[in-house]
Design an enzyme around this catalytic site. Structure first.
Site, PDB file in Angstrom:
ATOM      1  N   ASP A 206       0.943  -1.115  -0.132  1.00 22.78           N
ATOM      2  CA  ASP A 206       0.031   0.033  -0.059  1.00 22.78           C
ATOM      3  C   ASP A 206       1.080   1.172  -0.082  1.00 22.78           C
ATOM      4  O   ASP A 206       1.996   1.224  -0.685  1.00 22.78           O
ATOM      5  CB  ASP A 206      -1.044   0.065   1.247  1.00 22.78           C
ATOM      6  CG  ASP A 206      -2.275   0.679   0.794  1.00 22.78           C
ATOM      7  OD1 ASP A 206      -2.464   1.766   0.718  1.00 22.78           O
ATOM      8  OD2 ASP A 206      -3.251  -0.344   0.651  1.00 22.78           O
ATOM      9  N   HIS A 237      -3.894   5.834   3.631  1.00 22.43           N
ATOM     10  CA  HIS A 237      -4.499   4.523   3.124  1.00 22.43           C
ATOM     11  C   HIS A 237      -3.696   3.255   3.668  1.00 22.43           C
ATOM     12  O   HIS A 237      -4.487   2.239   4.167  1.00 22.43           O
ATOM     13  CB  HIS A 237      -4.564   4.614   1.600  1.00 22.43           C
ATOM     14  CG  HIS A 237      -5.674   3.257   1.009  1.00 22.43           C
ATOM     15  ND1 HIS A 237      -5.533   2.234   1.162  1.00 22.43           N
ATOM     16  CD2 HIS A 237      -6.933   3.718   0.852  1.00 22.43           C
ATOM     17  CE1 HIS A 237      -6.532   1.443   0.562  1.00 22.43           C
ATOM     18  NE2 HIS A 237      -7.575   2.321   0.513  1.00 22.43           N
ATOM     19  N   SER A 403     -11.848  -1.907  -0.735  1.00 20.62           N
ATOM     20  CA  SER A 403     -10.562  -1.767  -0.749  1.00 20.62           C
ATOM     21  C   SER A 403     -10.120  -1.789   1.030  1.00 20.62           C
ATOM     22  O   SER A 403      -9.281  -2.081   1.789  1.00 20.62           O
ATOM     23  CB  SER A 403      -9.760  -0.435  -1.068  1.00 20.62           C
ATOM     24  OG  SER A 403     -10.230   0.515  -0.536  1.00 20.62           O
TER      25      SER A 403
END
Length: 1042
Positions: A206, A237, A403
């Site tokens: 990520d 994120h 996600s």
């Protein structure tokens, strides 16, 4: 004239391309965390060179330098300074100058230790839209959505999909009692038993994580694979994903707080990545022995081979990969890669009411189209709305999207891995075994179908019960096919089987928990429960080798002819045995027998008029070619990648036709592979493919002599617009151009030429109504040729052919309105014993970007094509043509600058009936008529001045026999009647004539009559003048005599 136009286009194309804006480059300085050296001064691109074996990078470099010695250094080795540099590698990155690119790439490919060469493609988390110019390579769709913030904290930098913005925010407000996702799945029960994810290595691919984050107790390693000099997460994120998996904060706890976190920073702050970064990071994950890997990313390009094959290698090394299925819902056929791979656990999303989240991508997989049928995906679904997770530095926040559903499942997987004793994990647990535990333990939801929910909602406790006593075995997913059970088994439960139909195909997945490699021992066996089950013929296709961990088993179901009047239910079992090599310490191979329960409903064969055949074979989608979207008014989705299948983006149309009492079958083979006498209508919607010579002639014969109805729904095709949609990909240093328009109009025109029908090159937009039915026309085309006696409808529409934006061809109709003029868009005609209907737009049938549907029009069309029912409005005398329509100036031609054979299943290929057709024609050319007569060349792809390629030909055919020896009588009374309407020149015996001559016959007679009249008129005028002169000369002579 057509040849001159093509030459003009070819000459003008370089000028057009040079005028396009060059997109800015996001190329890294180095393909790793450090400086890769200075870039070559002339323009250059980076390429991934894959080798057949792992070696030290220095050895690969020496080998390339020796093999390319004497090339005057038009290439440069790119250093990759990252943690993977300490291990052997199977690829290199080269920077190659543009002017030497082709020569160097070919020289590299010729080296013995080189496997292949690919562009080092850009990866972007940005939405593929008009505002973000596309790049060649893997494209990532939307990742996550902002949730409700507690106390007005920081805003997370995320991507959102504008087309689904209304569905991306939850209508249900969770204010006072926001449930923790760990509690909803009962993680406390396993925590109470001492299972917390200890000794489990979790790789998080990520945006990174901060080393001193208070929510994590066990961050083992942070690595950076980008060209930015940081290990920290500046977007939030990656931190959020890690918090859902292994956070220890009481407000937003993770599932496995003791899991060892390995943070792989593979995205920059601009959310950009490269293929080489992922390949290095994947190799490193394999080298250090990761157990689980979460990849909350995805995109439509399942043909990005370096990426896809590296994922296979990763799972083959016993790493369990979990990935998000995508945020492209509620559209069907929008599964993202790598979650759509059978060896990866693909995760969809649900809300707190156990409804499929509107943004969650739907199945089926589209890898297998057009010849086969997609697999069931996602595998499982998990909560994905307003999920609590960690902020960048401290505190909690919420996000929504698949996600964040993916780390929910990844956290559960880490927890389940810790259930198995550490000394037995590698011998018992593997990607197939974990998927078996998840799908077999999942709770099936009552409303969604299997292509929305997979096996159902994740059930942590049931999966734990399966794993705690797990013994390696093979299984089939799904394990039961009950085609009488709706809605879960949609679309199979919506239409029963019957004799004479195309085979119904179901594509099941083989999960082999016994080993990374396996084989199907013997031919699968169909065992009916009762004697009536012998009416069902079942053929199988399956993986020759089950690797890694998974394979496929396709069931081809066909009711025998003797069951044409049977009505009832057939049930039974399909069994197959899977063998795997002996495990370490074992002396004999492993073996497991799998059982698949099957239950279907059979009805008597429907009448011909109610049967529709859908042409799937002539569809081309992205990947691998740049196939543009159908509606140019859509700004947020530039590619046609949803499959164009009855059960993907045309699923609403399928349901509508079934509700209307029609039976719809799918043809994934050429038009020679079906018996036209069984069908009322051949439905051809949004087709981009070319046609074999035999297909054109057979369809003409099917319509004229066998009474087949054909309904065509076309799309735009405008060469200038396609050229404007071309863009320069700075990453690959190459132009990316559409291989066709919304539909392949030149090919359709050749197919319809025997009937005197042609479509034009206009792009029309607007609204109109027929008998009170409002319809939106979105980027459709017009009809420029139609024969006398047909019914042609014209409406006032805006011509937007010249308003496309330069770099992507987007029509902004709010600011650049085209001129409104009367355009013909709907035509119907009886042709011999058959019927043809043509409409210039298919967006009103496609659920992807539909404004208003035209199902009412489709119903009227199939009533006409299949049952000769003429609607009084559509077949009014005012719409009937007394003379043929012909506008030669607007007939489009093919682009000679596109090598269509690279993407076509027709051009340069052999005509063959595939395994989606009737069993009796598998591997043959089908019901084909032998070719003879004249030939006509199609335009060649212009590679260079000295190149030449074989020309395609369109041929006329004689009245011989077809391949299986059935006589064709081409001189029936009805056929003669049809020929009388069209054969103005009285061709002897009413034989099929050359297409060009037959088309010319539609306009030559009127021109001949008009010319004759003009000549007669001029002759009369000349005679009158002569009489006057004679009369005047006589008078003069009389005067002189006096």
């Amino acid at each position: 004239m057509a040849a001159e136009k093509r030459l003009a286009y070819a000459a003008f194309l370089p000028v057009l391309l040079l005028t396009l804006r060059i997109l800015p480059s996001d190329s890294p300085n180095g393909s790793g965390g450090g400086d890769g050296g200075q870039t070559l001064d002339p323009p250059a691109a980076r390429y991934v060179v894959r080798f057949v074996e792992y070696r030290r990078a220095e050895e690969h470099r020496d080998y390339l330098e020796a093999g390319l010695r004497g090339a005057e250094a038009p290439w440069r080795w790119v250093e990759r300074r990252n943690p993977a540099a300490a291990f052997p590698t199977d690829f290199a990155v080269l920077e190659i100058r543009d002017e030497h690119r082709d020569a160097v790439v070919e020289a590299v490919r010729a080296l013995g230790r080189v496997r292949d060469v690919h562009a080092d493609a850009t990866y972007s988390r940005g939405v593929l839209s008009a505002d973000l110019p596309p790049r060649q390579g893997k494209l990532f769709t939307a990742m996550s959505f902002e949730g409700e913030e507690e106390g007005g904290g920081e805003k997370d930098v995320v991507c959102s999909r504008k087309s689904n913005s209304s569905s991306a925010t939850s209508g249900r407000k969770l204010l006072l009692q926001r449930s923790q996702v760990t509690s909803l799945f009962g993680a406390e029960r396993l925590w109470g038993r001492g299972f917390t994810g200890k000794k489990v290595k979790m790789a998080i691919f990520d945006t990174g994580i901060r080393a001193d984050h208070p929510h994590f107790r066990n961050i083992k390693e942070r690595t950076n694979w980008t060209n930015e000099d940081t290990l920290n997460d500046n977007l939030g994120h990656g931190t959020f994903v890690a918090g859902v998996i292994a956070g220890q904060d009481a407000e937003c706890p993770g599932f496995a707080p003791d899991t060892e976190i390995y943070a792989f920073r593979v995205f920059t702050d601009a959310q950009i990545s490269y293929t080489s970064w992922f390949l290095d990071a994947f190799n490193y994950a394999i080298a250090i022995g990761m157990d689980v890997l979460n990849l909350s990313i995805g995109g439509p390009d399942y043909l990005d081979l370096p990426f896809v094959e590296k994922v296979w290698e990763l799972t083959a090394n016993n790493i369990i990969m979990v990935s998000a299925i995508g945020n492209d819902g509620p559209l069907y056929g929008t599964l993202n890669n790598p979650a759509d791979q059978s060896d990866v656990i693909g995760v969809g999303g649900i809300d707190y009411n156990n409804h499929i989240a509107s943004f969650s991508s739907r199945g089926m997989t589209t890898w297998e189209l057009p010849h086969g049928y997609g697999r069931v995906k996602p595998d499982v679904v998990a909560y994905s709305r307003d999920i609590m997770g960690s902020k960048i530095s401290t505190g909690c926040k919420t996000l929504s999207g698949t996600s964040v559903a993916s780390p929910v499942v990844a956290g559960v997987v880490c927890l389940l891995v810790s259930v198995v004793p550490e000394d037995k994990r590698k011998s018992i647990l593997n990607p197939a075994a974990m998927k078996q535990a998840l799908v077999e333990g999942a709770s099936k939801l009552s409303g969604p179908n299997m292509y929305e929910q997979g096996a159902g909602r994740l059930d942590l406790w049931q999966s734990y019960e399966i794993l705690k006593n797990y013994q390696p075995r093979a299984s089939i997913f799904p394990s039961m096919l009950d085609f009488t059970g709706c809605p879960y088994f949609w679309p199979f439960c919506r239409q029963p089987l019957y004799a004479g139909a195309m085979p119904v195909i179901f594509n099941a997945t083989i999960l082999n928990g016994m080993g990374v490699i396996g084989y199907v021992k013997d031919q699968p066996l169909w065992q009916p429960s009762e004697d009536v089950g012998n009416l069902l013929s079942v053929h199988f296709t399956y993986s020759d080798v089950i690797w890694p961990w998974t394979g496929y088993l396709a069931l081809h179901l066909q009711v025998k002819d003797e069951g044409s009047q049977f009505s009832g239910v057939i049930s039974g079992n399909v069994t197959l045995t899977v063998n795997s090599p002996a495990a370490h310490g074992e002396s004999s191979p492993r073996s497991s027998t799998c059982v698949l329960y099957l239950k279907i409903k059979v009805v008597p064969t429907p009448v011909r008029s109610r049967r529709i055949l859908w042409d799937q074979y002539h569809n081309i989608k992205y990947p691998s070619g740049y196939v543009p979207r159908d509606s140019l008014n859509v700004h947020n989705d530039i590619l046609d990648w949803h499959g164009d299948h009855l059960h993907t983006n045309f699923h609403i149309l399928f349901n509508m036709l079934r509700d209307a009492g029609y039976y719809i079958e799918t043809l994934g083979s050429p038009l020679t592979c079906f018996d036209a006498s069984n069908y009322g209508t051949l439905l051809m919607v949004d087709l981009e493919e070319e046609y074999f010579d035999e297909e054109i002639q057979k369809l003409t014969n099917d319509v004229v002599h066998k009474g087949l109805g054909v309904a065509v729904f076309a799309e735009w095709y405008h060469v200038d617009t396609m050229v404007k949609m071309t863009f320069f990909d700075e990453n690959t240093r190459s132009w990316w151009t559409p291989i066709t328009g919304g539909a392949n109009i030149p090919a359709l025109n050749e197919l319809l030429a025997p009937f005197g029908i042609s479509l034009g090159d206009k792009i029309l937009t607007g609204d109109f109504s027929i008998n009170g039915e409002q319809t939106h026309y979105a980027s459709g085309t017009d009809i420029v040729q139609f024969p006398a006696g047909g019914f042609l409808h014209s409406f006032e529409l805006q011509e937007n052919s010249k308003t496309a934006q330069d770099h992507i061809g987007t029509l902004d109709t709010q600011h650049t309105q085209g001129k409104s003029k009367l355009s013909s868009i709907l035509g119907m005609i009886e042709a011999g014993e058959g019927r043809i209907a043509v409409y210039g737009d298919s967006n009103c049938l496609d659920s992807s970007h539909m404004v208003t549907n035209c199902y009412w029009l489709l119903k009227k069309i199939v009533e006409f094509t299949g049952n000769r029912v003429k609607d009084p409005i559509l077949f009014s005398e005012a719409a009937k043509l007394k003379f043929p329509v012909f506008e030669s100036i607007h007939q489009p031609s093919r682009r000679p600058d596109v090598n269509f054979s690279m993407y076509s299943t027709v051009v340069g290929k052999e005509l063959i009936c595939h395994q989606d057709s009737r069993f009796e024609v598998w591997g043959t050319k089908g019901y084909v008529i032998h070719p003879t007569g004249t030939t006509r060349k199609l335009p060649e792809y212009q590679m260079d001045e000295g190149s030449s390629t074989s020309n395609l030909t369109i041929k006329a055919y004689d009245n011989g026999q077809d391949e299986i020896g059935l006589e064709r009588n081409f001189s029936t009374p009805d056929a003669a009647k049809f020929d009388d309407k069209r054969d103005y020149f009285g061709f002897v015996g009413h034989e099929e004539v050359d297409i060009g001559m037959l088309t010319a016959s539609q306009w030559m007679v009127p021109c001949f009559v008009a010319t004759s009249c003009l000549m007669l008129y001029l002759s009369c005028r000349v005679q009158q003048k002569r009489r006057r002169r004679r009369k005047g000369s006589v008078a003069n002579r009389l005067t002189s005599m006096v």
